[in-house]
Enzyme design. Structure first.
Site, mmCIF file in Angstrom:
data_model
loop_
_atom_site.group_PDB
_atom_site.id
_atom_site.type_symbol
_atom_site.label_atom_id
_atom_site.label_comp_id
_atom_site.label_asym_id
_atom_site.label_seq_id
_atom_site.Cartn_x
_atom_site.Cartn_y
_atom_site.Cartn_z
ATOM 1 C CD GLN A 99 -13.803 -5.192 -1.723
ATOM 2 O OE1 GLN A 99 -13.952 -3.890 -2.048
ATOM 3 N NE2 GLN A 99 -12.882 -5.280 -2.172
ATOM 4 C CE1 TYR A 104 5.931 -6.747 2.711
ATOM 5 C CE2 TYR A 104 6.351 -5.929 0.818
ATOM 6 C CZ TYR A 104 6.904 -5.677 1.833
ATOM 7 O OH TYR A 104 7.820 -6.134 2.305
ATOM 8 C CG HIS A 133 -2.135 -0.528 1.392
ATOM 9 N ND1 HIS A 133 -1.804 -2.060 2.421
ATOM 10 C CD2 HIS A 133 -3.085 -1.216 0.679
ATOM 11 C CE1 HIS A 133 -2.522 -3.029 2.486
ATOM 12 N NE2 HIS A 133 -3.569 -2.635 1.246
#
Ligand code: AMP
EC number: 6.3.2.1
Length: 278
Positions: free
Chosen positions: A58, A184, A34
């Site tokens: 979602q 990640y 991120h």
């Protein structure tokens, strides 16, 4: 640090900005993948806004919405250290004030959204497109930064932006990996110690398949080889496929720029990864 929780104050701030704004949408539990997107955003726009919202729309009924890691204080600390000063943290009441049952939904094209992750996660990409189009309307950024970790999501959102003439440029950020190759992911925190040691084999397998994807290689043979390797290591593979990077159509023969895509369970954790062939 400015933390916006409502649309009025967000829009007021938005209107006061001079230069371009980049939005980095996330579901929190921030990691270096991120933060790389945040850094990329800062090289391309004057202002960077990170949104943190675990979007219930979602997640399927049997998925990990309830247990998804929520670490807001630590996330804000990491963003502060990375020099990001503005964060949007909407809650369910702001995003879905009438609930989620009978609302307008953005439905992505079948060819992109029913394959790969879409095959086992019905409604997932409609949930992603709906929340992202809401965020884009709330924030009105010039740039939308998305990671190639979720490559199918990236392609679907690029298509949504084109199909709906949304006034935003989508900028992909490269997939970031741990030193041992594991991509990640917020879900990596679900892995126990033994699983964490095995997990890099997913990336290793994809890189190996990418290396072997020469013009005369048979894709079905490569896929079978990779599948067996994953199973032997203790993964429960869901898919392992070579697909065209634009159309996401499956390929019988390798072609330049194509990508190997995989999803596999390791214990309770579902991991996804993808690698481009050179
Ligand atoms: P998430 O919080 O998982 O919804 O991800 C938010 C954004 O970060 C998405 O655009 C992801 O594709 C991106 N992202 C997640 N993991 C990585 C990674 N390992 N490398 C690059 N981008 C990532």
């Amino acid at each position: 640090m400015a933390i916006f929780k409502d649309i009025a104050s967000l829009r007021q701030w938005r209107q006061s900005l001079r230069g371009p704004l980049a939005l980095v949408p996330t579901m929190g539990n921030l990691h270096d993948g991120h933060l790389a997107l945040v850094k990329l955003a800062a090289t391309r726009a004057e202002q960077v806004l990170v949104s943190i919202y675990v979007n219930p729309l979602q997640f399927g009924p049997r998925e990990d919405f309830a247990s998804y890691p929520r670490t807001l204080d630590r996330d804000l600390q990491r963003l502060h250290e990375a020099g990001c000063q503005t964060v949007f943290t909407p809650d369910d009441g702001l995003m879905y004030p009438r609930g989620r049952q009978d609302i307008s939904i953005v439905t992505p094209p079948r060819s992109l959204s029913k394959v790969l992750c879409g095959a086992s996660r019905p409604g997932h990409f409609a949930g992603v497109c709906t929340v992202l189009s809401k965020l884009l309307h709330m924030v009105a950024p010039e740039l939308l930064i998305l990671g190639e970790k979720d490559y199918q999501q990236l392609r679907i959102v690029q298509q949504m932006v084109a199909d709906l003439n949304l006034n935003v440029q989508v900028l992909p950020g490269p997939l970031q990996r741990e030193a041992d190759g594991l991509a990640y992911s917020s879900r990596n925190t679900f892995l126990n110690l033994a699983e964490r040691q095995v997990a890099p084999l997913l990336a290793e397998t994809l890189f190996d398949l990418a290396r072997r994807s020469t013009s005369d290689a048979k894709v079905s043979d490569l896929a079978a080889m990779g599948w067996e390797r994953l199973e032997q290591a203790g993964f429960l593979p869901e898919y392992l496929e070579l697909r065209n990077a634009q159309t996401l159509q499956s390929l019988a023969l390798p072609q330049p720029g194509a990508r190997w895509f995989a999803a596999a369970r390791l214990g309770q954790t579902r991991l996804i990864d993808n690698v481009v062939i050179s």
